[in-house]
Design a protein around this motif. Structure first.
Motif, PDB file in Angstrom:
ATOM      1  N   LEU A 166       3.077  -1.175   4.210  1.00 43.14           N
ATOM      2  CA  LEU A 166       2.454   0.137   4.006  1.00 43.14           C
ATOM      3  C   LEU A 166       3.548   1.201   4.016  1.00 43.14           C
ATOM      4  CD1 LEU A 166       0.469  -1.492   6.423  1.00 43.14           C
ATOM      5  CD2 LEU A 166      -1.081   0.007   5.163  1.00 43.14           C
ATOM      6  N   ILE A 210      -6.427  -0.405   0.809  1.00 45.58           N
ATOM      7  CA  ILE A 210      -6.090  -1.531   1.687  1.00 45.58           C
ATOM      8  C   ILE A 210      -7.021  -2.704   1.426  1.00 45.58           C
ATOM      9  CG2 ILE A 210      -6.023  -2.302   4.101  1.00 45.58           C
ATOM     10  CD1 ILE A 210      -5.129   0.587   4.824  1.00 45.58           C
ATOM     11  N   PRO A 262       1.544   5.350   4.492  1.00 47.41           N
ATOM     12  CA  PRO A 262       0.169   5.393   3.988  1.00 47.41           C
ATOM     13  C   PRO A 262      -0.643   6.591   4.454  1.00 47.41           C
ATOM     14  CG  PRO A 262       0.308   3.837   5.795  1.00 47.41           C
ATOM     15  CD  PRO A 262       1.713   4.277   5.496  1.00 47.41           C
ATOM     16  N   ILE A 287      -5.287  -0.566  10.262  1.00 49.75           N
ATOM     17  CA  ILE A 287      -4.054  -1.360  10.290  1.00 49.75           C
ATOM     18  C   ILE A 287      -3.981  -2.182  11.577  1.00 49.75           C
ATOM     19  CG2 ILE A 287      -1.527  -1.207  10.448  1.00 49.75           C
ATOM     20  CD1 ILE A 287      -1.764   1.328   8.642  1.00 49.75           C
ATOM     21  N   ILE A 343       1.178  -7.289   4.827  1.00 47.90           N
ATOM     22  CA  ILE A 343       0.919  -6.034   4.115  1.00 47.90           C
ATOM     23  C   ILE A 343       2.007  -5.039   4.491  1.00 47.90           C
ATOM     24  CG2 ILE A 343      -0.670  -4.108   3.755  1.00 47.90           C
ATOM     25  CD1 ILE A 343      -2.984  -5.944   4.324  1.00 47.90           C
ATOM     26  N   GLN A 400      -7.761   5.535   1.120  1.00 52.28           N
ATOM     27  CA  GLN A 400      -6.673   4.661   1.546  1.00 52.28           C
ATOM     28  C   GLN A 400      -7.211   3.354   2.096  1.00 52.28           C
ATOM     29  OE1 GLN A 400      -3.754   3.991   0.679  1.00 52.28           O
ATOM     30  NE2 GLN A 400      -2.536   5.626   1.618  1.00 52.28           N
ATOM     31  N   VAL A 446       0.869  -1.177   0.000  1.00 59.43           N
ATOM     32  CA  VAL A 446       0.000   0.000   0.000  1.00 59.43           C
ATOM     33  C   VAL A 446       0.905   1.226   0.000  1.00 59.43           C
ATOM     34  CG1 VAL A 446      -1.751   1.303   1.260  1.00 59.43           C
ATOM     35  CG2 VAL A 446      -1.834  -1.196   1.246  1.00 59.43           C
ATOM     36  N   LEU A 477       4.970  -1.270   8.679  1.00 60.55           N
ATOM     37  CA  LEU A 477       4.551   0.112   8.495  1.00 60.55           C
ATOM     38  C   LEU A 477       5.775   1.016   8.381  1.00 60.55           C
ATOM     39  CD1 LEU A 477       2.353   2.364   8.514  1.00 60.55           C
ATOM     40  CD2 LEU A 477       2.563   2.383  11.014  1.00 60.55           C
TER      41      LEU A 477
END
Length: 276
Positions: free
Chosen positions: A164, A151, A167, A183, A162, A147, A86, A196
């Motif tokens: 990110l 996702i 983001p 998240i 995932i 956003q 993402v 992240l």
């Protein structure tokens, strides 16, 4: 889930000079973990993120995603099913004119059967709290909602991890909160591994572990309490700490008996009440 062994990456700038963006990175992330990677612009954190989806390949060293070497072309399809990306700007990831069609785009390209796609789209939109907007046009949504749709599009492909990449960088505080809550939910309830990349310290507080990068190196690693308690070291790297942590640090410097690893307002209130 993710293992980076001595990963080095270089590119050539406009003057023809080799620039090393990553220098011997060693990082391990277990399945189900929530890991934040911090660093100021140019530290290499976004370059590293792109390696986790095989958008970039190491110049030297190896990255394994769920045991698969990203440099082996035959693994590419499976790697990108295991690890979804993402990006910072949701407009760059939204391709359809209707929300549910956009979320269906990924599984369609994976060759998923139509009845399974319908199920995955509904589940993904419910998970991110956007089901009621499934018939809306994405351009009518707020930044945070877009956003969350982006996702959902990744979720519909059923990834185990995932990544990110900043983001929330383009979102207002309300949008940031929406995305971070999403998240956290994916990690705690869906057991999805989260990586992240962020420069917002308050977002990293939610992580299980933090890596701090500087000039292509990992210079600090630990839990949020371990990392953010080193206020002076963090500031020397050009980064901030959560505001409440800085307040605790200042109070401790004034001789007040208060821990220097406070991360949240609630923790600060408890400590102040104890002092009273």
């Amino acid at each position: 889930m993710i293992k980076a062994e001595n990963v080095t990456y270089k590119y050539t700038n406009q003057e023809g000079k080799d620039i090393f963006a990553l220098k011997g990175i060693n990082i391990e992330i277990k399945e189900g973990e929530f890991v934040a990677i911090l660093g100021h612009n140019g530290s290499g954190k976004s370059t590293f993120a792109k390696h986790l989806n095989a958008l970039l390949l190491p110049y030297d060293g190896t990255i394994y995603i769920n045991g698969m070497d990203t440099k082996d072309e035959k693994n590419l399809w499976n790697i990108r099913q295991n690890a979804g990306m993402v990006f910072q700007n949701p407009d760059n990831q939204i391709v359809a004119t209707i929300v549910e069609e956009d979320v269906a785009f990924g599984p369609e390209n994976l060759g998923v059967k139509p009845e399974e796609i319908r199920k995955r789209v509904d589940e993904a939109l419910l998970t991110v709290g956007m089901f009621e907007y499934r018939k809306h046009s994405p351009h009518l949504l707020s930044g945070g909602q877009k956003q969350r749709v982006a996702i959902a599009g990744i979720l519909a492909m059923k990834p185990r991890c995932i990544i990110l990449d900043e983001p929330t960088a383009m979102l207002d505080p309300s949008g940031r909160k929406e995305v971070i809550e999403t998240i956290k939910k994916l990690n705690k309830e869906e057991k999805i591994t989260i990586v992240l990349i962020t420069h917002y310290m308050d977002e990293a507080v939610n992580a299980d572990r933090i890596y701090v990068m500087e000039e292509g190196h990992v210079v600090m690693e630990g839990t949020p309490k371990e990392v953010f308690s080193k206020v002076d070291e963090i500031k020397a790297l050009g980064l901030d700490v959560p505001q409440v942590t800085e307040l605790a640090h200042l109070l401790a410097d004034e001789g007040i008996n208060i821990p220097n690893d406070i991360l949240t307002v609630d923790e600060m209130v408890v400590e102040l009440c104890r002092l009273k």
